[in-house]
Scaffold this motif. Sequence first.
Motif, PDB file in Angstrom:
ATOM      1  N   LYS A  13      16.308  26.610 156.904  1.00  0.00           N
ATOM      2  CA  LYS A  13      17.245  26.039 157.772  1.00  0.00           C
ATOM      3  C   LYS A  13      16.702  25.541 159.249  1.00  0.00           C
ATOM      4  O   LYS A  13      15.767  26.986 159.043  1.00  0.00           O
ATOM      5  N   TYR A  19      20.112  22.599 150.980  1.00  0.00           N
ATOM      6  CA  TYR A  19      20.850  22.725 150.504  1.00  0.00           C
ATOM      7  C   TYR A  19      20.340  21.258 149.693  1.00  0.00           C
ATOM      8  O   TYR A  19      21.532  21.425 147.693  1.00  0.00           O
ATOM      9  N   PRO A  30      25.051  15.375 146.764  1.00  0.00           N
ATOM     10  CA  PRO A  30      24.685  16.401 148.324  1.00  0.00           C
ATOM     11  C   PRO A  30      25.784  15.494 148.424  1.00  0.00           C
ATOM     12  O   PRO A  30      27.183  16.369 148.982  1.00  0.00           O
ATOM     13  N   ALA A  35      29.588  22.939 152.525  1.00  0.00           N
ATOM     14  CA  ALA A  35      29.468  24.444 152.618  1.00  0.00           C
ATOM     15  C   ALA A  35      29.968  24.376 153.770  1.00  0.00           C
ATOM     16  O   ALA A  35      30.287  24.027 154.099  1.00  0.00           O
ATOM     17  N   GLU A  37      28.946  27.471 156.345  1.00  0.00           N
ATOM     18  CA  GLU A  37      28.188  27.571 157.304  1.00  0.00           C
ATOM     19  C   GLU A  37      28.768  28.109 158.441  1.00  0.00           C
ATOM     20  O   GLU A  37      29.955  27.703 159.043  1.00  0.00           O
ATOM     21  N   ALA A  46      22.789  22.059 156.100  1.00  0.00           N
ATOM     22  CA  ALA A  46      23.435  21.005 155.733  1.00  0.00           C
ATOM     23  C   ALA A  46      24.007  19.585 155.350  1.00  0.00           C
ATOM     24  O   ALA A  46      23.876  18.822 154.648  1.00  0.00           O
ATOM     25  N   LEU A  51      26.070  16.702 153.215  1.00  0.00           N
ATOM     26  CA  LEU A  51      26.768  17.535 153.095  1.00  0.00           C
ATOM     27  C   LEU A  51      28.165  17.555 153.930  1.00  0.00           C
ATOM     28  O   LEU A  51      28.045  17.563 154.810  1.00  0.00           O
ATOM     29  N   VAL A  53      31.052  20.161 156.310  1.00  0.00           N
ATOM     30  CA  VAL A  53      31.002  21.207 156.528  1.00  0.00           C
ATOM     31  C   VAL A  53      31.950  21.874 156.911  1.00  0.00           C
ATOM     32  O   VAL A  53      32.363  21.592 157.631  1.00  0.00           O
TER      33      VAL A  53
END
Length: 115
Positions: A13, A19, A30, A35, A37, A46, A51, A53
């Motif tokens: 990351k 991811y 995705p 996600a 986080e 992400a 994705l 989040v």
Amino acid sequence: ISGGDDPDCAQQKPQPWPYLEAARRLGLQPAQCVAFEDSLSGIRSAQGAGLRVVGVRCAANCGCEVAPAEAATLAASPLAAGAPLLPLLALVDDFARLDRVLLGLPAAAPAAAAA
């Protein structure tokens, strides 16, 4: 996938690879994933993978924008490198406070009355 200790992790990351690889291993696209986080680099990773989040509140992300509730079901689009972060689906204090609707779960059944 844990980027820090996964020997198969090709990139860390904030790169989107962790991811993308997690979604691949789950057999999902995705955009089908959410996600959770707490770090800005994790949010960027992400979102870069496409994705949606949910932020878990911390000093670094408390200023992040949160999308309106009606946007929660919209498909994510990958974040371009260097672009500003997209709005989060939600920003929660901890996992116990997640809204069941946000996760697409039915409303909790009412508690049985004590006899």
